[in-house]
Scaffold this motif. Structure first.
Motif, mmCIF file in Angstrom:
data_model
loop_
_atom_site.group_PDB
_atom_site.id
_atom_site.type_symbol
_atom_site.label_atom_id
_atom_site.label_comp_id
_atom_site.label_asym_id
_atom_site.label_seq_id
_atom_site.Cartn_x
_atom_site.Cartn_y
_atom_site.Cartn_z
ATOM 1 N N GLU A 128 70.973 62.764 -27.693
ATOM 2 C CA GLU A 128 70.482 63.783 -26.768
ATOM 3 C C GLU A 128 69.073 64.216 -27.143
ATOM 4 O O GLU A 128 68.200 64.384 -26.272
ATOM 5 N N SER A 129 68.823 64.376 -28.436
ATOM 6 C CA SER A 129 67.492 64.750 -28.893
ATOM 7 C C SER A 129 66.476 63.654 -28.575
ATOM 8 O O SER A 129 65.364 63.931 -28.127
ATOM 9 N N GLN A 168 66.649 61.471 -26.175
ATOM 10 C CA GLN A 168 66.408 61.429 -24.732
ATOM 11 C C GLN A 168 65.498 62.575 -24.283
ATOM 12 O O GLN A 168 64.623 62.382 -23.431
ATOM 13 N N ARG A 169 65.680 63.731 -24.872
ATOM 14 C CA ARG A 169 64.885 64.893 -24.466
ATOM 15 C C ARG A 169 63.477 64.886 -25.043
ATOM 16 O O ARG A 169 62.529 65.322 -24.389
ATOM 17 N N TYR A 170 63.358 64.416 -26.273
ATOM 18 C CA TYR A 170 62.118 64.642 -27.011
ATOM 19 C C TYR A 170 61.461 63.335 -27.464
ATOM 20 O O TYR A 170 61.116 63.156 -28.627
ATOM 21 N N GLU A 201 62.290 72.930 -30.329
ATOM 22 C CA GLU A 201 63.094 71.939 -29.610
ATOM 23 C C GLU A 201 64.541 71.937 -30.113
ATOM 24 O O GLU A 201 65.487 71.828 -29.324
ATOM 25 N N LEU A 207 67.967 72.849 -27.805
ATOM 26 C CA LEU A 207 69.135 71.978 -27.660
ATOM 27 C C LEU A 207 70.402 72.717 -28.099
ATOM 28 O O LEU A 207 71.433 72.655 -27.423
ATOM 29 N N ASP A 254 71.914 75.107 -25.655
ATOM 30 C CA ASP A 254 72.645 74.503 -24.536
ATOM 31 C C ASP A 254 74.096 74.176 -24.888
ATOM 32 O O ASP A 254 74.918 73.978 -23.981
#
Length: 246
Positions: A126-127, A129-131, A143, A147, A150
């Motif tokens: 997830e990290s 993909q986001r960052y 950041e 996360l 959420d």
């Protein structure tokens, strides 16, 4: 409300119940053999049967989490329990909180291993993909907090969560339980709560007016043994005939 205070507050009401329902369970652990026997071996924190001592040594000699995984857990632990004016952050506890989590994962593998390792994999995916491809520990503190925000406030999967982030929610709920349990059962956590437990009080004997009213008096020989305040932390001992020694 301060976000970090909120994270701790969310666990306040649930941690007591969770301690009774999860800690100490042997789901997936080694069955206790009938031959464990009554023999006890003294350890620094209590007594162990020979079987328990052998099992504990085997657990401590093994390794589950990688250094990278433990570093990630450490970052999350410090987000859950950051340093305060009256307590250290999670990773500064003694004994080590990370060692506690490592032990729990090996002691109760069916409860923790898949959920924690899978959750760490989810967190890093997830990290990334986001960052822009960054693992969680490579992300900036801002950041990382975004996360965590959420996944920190949703219901875990077993309570009916339907969020698309429910894998992360379930993982964070499980890890947060371990972190808060480790913190509030440490010396620093107990001091933070202000819990002092049972303390020896100062008892000076039955008041003299009460003794006079009932026509009683202390035996001069026993009085120093019962009421000597310098001895109040010493456990009483009796001989085989039931006579008080100390």
């Amino acid at each position: 409300m301060d976000r970090r205070k909120t994270l701790k507050t969310l666990l306040g009401g649930a941690v007591g119940t969770a301690l009774f329902t999860q800690v100490g369970c042997k789901d997936g652990g080694d069955p206790v053999p009938a031959s464990a026997g009554p023999e006890l071996e003294t350890r620094g924190y209590g007594l162990r049967t020979a079987w328990e001592a052998e099992r504990e040594e085997r657990i401590n000699d093994s390794r589950f989490f990688s250094d990278f995984e433990l570093e990630t857990i450490g970052v999350l632990a410090d987000i859950i329990v950051p340093a305060g004016e009256d307590h250290p952050k999670a990773t500064e506890l003694e004994p080590s909180l990370l060692e506690f989590i490592e032990f729990m994962a090996k002691d109760q593998p069916n409860v923790y291993q898949v959920r924690l390792r899978g959750g760490l994999a989810w967190l890093n995916a997830e990290s990334s993909q986001r960052y822009a491809g960054k693992a969680f520990i490579e992300a900036t503190p801002e950041e990382q907090l975004a996360l965590v925000d959420d996944i920190a406030y949703e219901l875990p999967e077993e309570e009916g969560a339907t969020s698309p982030l429910r894998t992360g929610v379930d993982f964070f709920d499980r890890l947060r339980f371990l972190v808060v349990t480790g913190f509030f059962t440490s010396r620093e956590g107990i001091d933070y709560l202000g819990y002092v437990g049972n303390q020896p009080n100062v008892w000076e004997g039955v008041p003299q007016p009460v003794l006079d009213k009932h026509g009683l008096q202390y035996d001069p020989e026993l009085l120093p043994k019962y009421v000597d305040q310098e001895q109040r932390t010493v456990t009483a001992e009796w001989d085989e005939q039931g006579n008080l020694i100390t």
